[in-house]
Design a protein around this motif. Structure first.
Motif, PDB file in Angstrom:
ATOM      1  N   TYR A 191      42.855  -7.581  26.701  1.00  0.00           N
ATOM      2  CA  TYR A 191      42.908  -6.316  25.975  1.00  0.00           C
ATOM      3  C   TYR A 191      44.136  -5.550  26.428  1.00  0.00           C
ATOM      4  N   GLU A 192      44.919  -5.106  25.471  1.00  0.00           N
ATOM      5  CA  GLU A 192      46.156  -4.407  25.796  1.00  0.00           C
ATOM      6  C   GLU A 192      46.335  -3.213  24.865  1.00  0.00           C
ATOM      7  N   GLN A 193      47.263  -2.350  25.264  1.00  0.00           N
ATOM      8  CA  GLN A 193      47.613  -1.184  24.458  1.00  0.00           C
ATOM      9  C   GLN A 193      49.070  -1.283  24.079  1.00  0.00           C
ATOM     10  N   ASP A 194      49.384  -0.957  22.847  1.00  0.00           N
ATOM     11  CA  ASP A 194      50.762  -0.994  22.390  1.00  0.00           C
ATOM     12  C   ASP A 194      50.963   0.187  21.442  1.00  0.00           C
ATOM     13  N   LYS A 195      52.188   0.385  21.011  1.00  0.00           N
ATOM     14  CA  LYS A 195      52.473   1.476  20.090  1.00  0.00           C
ATOM     15  C   LYS A 195      53.442   1.008  19.026  1.00  0.00           C
ATOM     16  N   ASP A 196      53.113   1.315  17.785  1.00  0.00           N
ATOM     17  CA  ASP A 196      53.995   0.999  16.666  1.00  0.00           C
ATOM     18  C   ASP A 196      55.052   2.098  16.594  1.00  0.00           C
ATOM     19  N   VAL A 197      56.276   1.772  17.021  1.00  0.00           N
ATOM     20  CA  VAL A 197      57.324   2.794  17.079  1.00  0.00           C
ATOM     21  C   VAL A 197      57.707   3.295  15.694  1.00  0.00           C
ATOM     22  N   LYS A 198      57.433   2.503  14.668  1.00  0.00           N
ATOM     23  CA  LYS A 198      57.780   2.924  13.306  1.00  0.00           C
ATOM     24  C   LYS A 198      56.856   4.025  12.800  1.00  0.00           C
ATOM     25  N   THR A 199      55.576   3.914  13.125  1.00  0.00           N
ATOM     26  CA  THR A 199      54.604   4.887  12.616  1.00  0.00           C
ATOM     27  C   THR A 199      54.095   5.842  13.689  1.00  0.00           C
ATOM     28  N   GLY A 200      54.276   5.463  14.975  1.00  0.00           N
ATOM     29  CA  GLY A 200      53.774   6.301  16.047  1.00  0.00           C
ATOM     30  C   GLY A 200      52.289   6.110  16.313  1.00  0.00           C
ATOM     31  N   ILE A 201      51.654   5.157  15.619  1.00  0.00           N
ATOM     32  CA  ILE A 201      50.231   4.901  15.802  1.00  0.00           C
ATOM     33  C   ILE A 201      50.012   4.027  17.026  1.00  0.00           C
ATOM     34  N   ASN A 202      49.030   4.388  17.847  1.00  0.00           N
ATOM     35  CA  ASN A 202      48.676   3.565  18.996  1.00  0.00           C
ATOM     36  C   ASN A 202      47.886   2.353  18.529  1.00  0.00           C
ATOM     37  N   LEU A 203      48.123   1.213  19.162  1.00  0.00           N
ATOM     38  CA  LEU A 203      47.489  -0.040  18.767  1.00  0.00           C
ATOM     39  C   LEU A 203      46.591  -0.561  19.875  1.00  0.00           C
ATOM     40  N   PHE A 204      45.384  -0.982  19.498  1.00  0.00           N
ATOM     41  CA  PHE A 204      44.498  -1.703  20.402  1.00  0.00           C
ATOM     42  C   PHE A 204      44.702  -3.180  20.108  1.00  0.00           C
ATOM     43  N   VAL A 205      45.110  -3.940  21.115  1.00  0.00           N
ATOM     44  CA  VAL A 205      45.526  -5.331  20.916  1.00  0.00           C
ATOM     45  C   VAL A 205      44.563  -6.255  21.643  1.00  0.00           C
ATOM     46  N   VAL A 206      44.055  -7.245  20.918  1.00  0.00           N
ATOM     47  CA  VAL A 206      43.216  -8.280  21.524  1.00  0.00           C
ATOM     48  C   VAL A 206      43.940  -9.614  21.410  1.00  0.00           C
ATOM     49  N   THR A 207      44.138 -10.256  22.546  1.00  0.00           N
ATOM     50  CA  THR A 207      44.701 -11.613  22.568  1.00  0.00           C
ATOM     51  C   THR A 207      43.560 -12.580  22.831  1.00  0.00           C
ATOM     52  N   ALA A 208      43.409 -13.560  21.945  1.00  0.00           N
ATOM     53  CA  ALA A 208      42.293 -14.498  22.069  1.00  0.00           C
ATOM     54  C   ALA A 208      42.779 -15.909  21.784  1.00  0.00           C
ATOM     55  N   TRP A 209      41.916 -16.860  22.020  1.00  0.00           N
ATOM     56  CA  TRP A 209      42.243 -18.280  21.822  1.00  0.00           C
ATOM     57  C   TRP A 209      41.160 -18.924  20.957  1.00  0.00           C
ATOM     58  N   PHE A 210      41.591 -19.681  19.960  1.00  0.00           N
ATOM     59  CA  PHE A 210      40.622 -20.368  19.122  1.00  0.00           C
ATOM     60  C   PHE A 210      41.225 -21.665  18.604  1.00  0.00           C
ATOM     61  N   ASP A 211      40.381 -22.473  17.962  1.00  0.00           N
ATOM     62  CA  ASP A 211      40.835 -23.720  17.367  1.00  0.00           C
ATOM     63  C   ASP A 211      39.993 -24.006  16.131  1.00  0.00           C
ATOM     64  N   HIS A 212      40.616 -24.612  15.137  1.00  0.00           N
ATOM     65  CA  HIS A 212      39.899 -25.063  13.946  1.00  0.00           C
ATOM     66  C   HIS A 212      40.055 -26.569  13.857  1.00  0.00           C
ATOM     67  N   GLN A 213      38.940 -27.268  13.869  1.00  0.00           N
ATOM     68  CA  GLN A 213      38.952 -28.724  13.800  1.00  0.00           C
ATOM     69  C   GLN A 213      38.228 -29.179  12.536  1.00  0.00           C
ATOM     70  N   ILE A 214      38.893 -30.034  11.777  1.00  0.00           N
ATOM     71  CA  ILE A 214      38.246 -30.704  10.654  1.00  0.00           C
ATOM     72  C   ILE A 214      37.681 -31.989  11.229  1.00  0.00           C
ATOM     73  N   LYS A 215      36.395 -31.970  11.541  1.00  0.00           N
ATOM     74  CA  LYS A 215      35.791 -33.026  12.356  1.00  0.00           C
ATOM     75  C   LYS A 215      35.868 -34.392  11.685  1.00  0.00           C
ATOM     76  N   LEU A 216      35.683 -34.421  10.370  1.00  0.00           N
ATOM     77  CA  LEU A 216      35.800 -35.681   9.632  1.00  0.00           C
ATOM     78  C   LEU A 216      36.579 -35.431   8.341  1.00  0.00           C
ATOM     79  N   ALA A 217      37.775 -36.008   8.256  1.00  0.00           N
ATOM     80  CA  ALA A 217      38.564 -35.870   7.036  1.00  0.00           C
ATOM     81  C   ALA A 217      37.876 -36.554   5.864  1.00  0.00           C
ATOM     82  N   SER A 218      37.095 -37.586   6.154  1.00  0.00           N
ATOM     83  CA  SER A 218      36.412 -38.321   5.086  1.00  0.00           C
ATOM     84  C   SER A 218      35.302 -37.509   4.427  1.00  0.00           C
ATOM     85  N   ALA A 219      34.947 -36.350   5.013  1.00  0.00           N
ATOM     86  CA  ALA A 219      33.946 -35.493   4.407  1.00  0.00           C
ATOM     87  C   ALA A 219      34.529 -34.580   3.333  1.00  0.00           C
TER      88      ALA A 219
END
Length: 375
Positions: free
Chosen positions: A340-368
């Motif tokens: 969890y991090e905090q950042d700021k959009d310098v263009k708009t001045g809006i504060n940003l709540f930033v979530v960095t996460a990890w995921f994966d998408h697997q197509i378990k069987l292409a034949s399906a």
């Protein structure tokens, strides 16, 4: 400056004086010999005492409130309701992150986490079902694909075999298992979700703050899921996530028009997959099919898509090429760790709540699956 104890003593003293004055007024009012000037003077005295009592009472209430706030400092919630406690914990996590302050262990414990995962369950709960507001962006694969949040997940591609059977009925599945192995291992692919938070939302109620942030987070996650699953030109390292990438190996069924291609794709699936097959396609492509089939007959426009194509249809503009198959073999897995991090959009001045996460998408069987293409 007087202490709370001293103010309470003063309050008790003045209270006794007010009671004494009230009794004296009652006695003298019943005595005809008492002059009205004396009664007026007593009433004036009572008014002065009451005003002093109110001033001291205001000071005492303020000091007690400050004392309570000081004692509660560091405690994110006093609620006994488990659901409200989680909302309060999430609000505390967001506010502390935005203020670049350390988040207490009590917050992580309320979110169901231990010290090793550092509150990482916040995002998986968000992407699963623990949201208060509906997301503004949806991933149509939700409800069809499998979604989990298990670290280092490894699962078999085929859920069961028979003890007296040494082959799989679908030869394409058998060839795929022989070529790629019979297990799927999920990796860690980093992505970030940014949500802008205005000061009015940040200073608002916990429920509104958590509602806004979670809806925005799920919208960002849904957009990311949909983007990688239907990417025609995936980013490096994300090729295996896309139904359309050649390395995944989903078979294409080509026919004279899209209607015939979809029907042929359904027929080309092995019956184990055909039974639970769903069609994912663009609504514009479906309207084109209806227009061709109707040939001036308006009745087809009122028919359900499943009646026309023979299988349930889910519309998504991301599905530029219709995908037909059993989407339970499409699997999203989220690692429980998150930053969890905090950042700021310098263009708009809006504060940003930033979530960095990890995921994966697997197509378990292409034949399906099959891709339906028009020649």
């Amino acid at each position: 400056m007087k202490t709370i104890f001293e103010l309470k003593q003063d309050l008790a003293t003045i209270g006794n004086q007010i009671q004494k004055t009230n009794n004296e007024i009652t006695q003298k009012a019943a005595d005809p010999k008492t002059a009205m000037d004396d009664l007026n003077q007593l009433n004036q005295t009572k008014g002065d005492l009451q005003q002093r009592f109110d001033i001291i009472k205001t000071q005492l209430d303020q000091m007690e409130a400050e004392q309570r706030a000081s004692l509660e400092k560091g405690q994110f919630s006093n609620s006994n309701d488990p659901k409200q406690k989680v909302i309060d914990a999430k609000a505390e996590l967001i506010r502390k992150t935005m203020a670049k302050e350390a988040v207490s262990s009590d917050v992580y414990q309320a979110l169901g986490d231990d010290s090793t995962s550092n509150g990482g369950k916040f995002l998986p709960k968000t992407v699963a079902n623990d949201v208060i507001s509906e997301p503004t962006v949806k991933n149509q694969l939700r409800g069809l694909s499998t979604v989990t949040s298990i670290p280092n997940l490894e699962i078999p591609k085929v859920t069961f075999t028979l003890d007296d059977d040494d082959f799989i009925a679908d030869m394409e599945t058998a060839k795929e298992l022989k070529a790629k192995g019979d297990t799927v291992s999920f990796g860690r692919n980093k992505f970030k979700v940014f949500t802008g938070i205005s000061e009015t939302i940040l200073l608002g109620t916990n429920t509104n703050l958590v509602s806004t942030v979670e809806a925005n987070l799920q919208s960002g996650v849904a957009a990311k899921e949909r983007k990688v699953a239907f990417a025609e030109t995936p980013k490096a390292g994300e090729e295996h996530m896309s139904f359309y990438d050649a390395t995944v190996g989903i078979k294409s069924v080509v026919n004279a028009d899209l209607y015939k291609a979809i029907k042929a794709a359904i027929a080309d699936l092995h019956e184990d997959y055909r039974e639970n097959a769903t069609i994912m396609m663009r609504y514009a492509d479906y309207l084109e099919i209806i227009e061709t089939l109707a040939n001036g007959n308006a009745t087809l426009y009122t028919a359900q898509p499943e009646q026309i194509l023979g299988k349930p249809v889910v519309f998504s503009d991301a599905a530029v090429i219709p995908v037909v198959g059993d989407f339970s073999y499409s699997h999203f897995n989220y690692d429980i760790n998150a930053l969890y991090e905090q950042d700021k959009d310098v263009k708009t001045g809006i504060n940003l709540f930033v979530v960095t996460a990890w995921f994966d998408h697997q197509i378990k069987l292409a034949s399906a699956f099959r891709l339906a293409k028009k020649a």
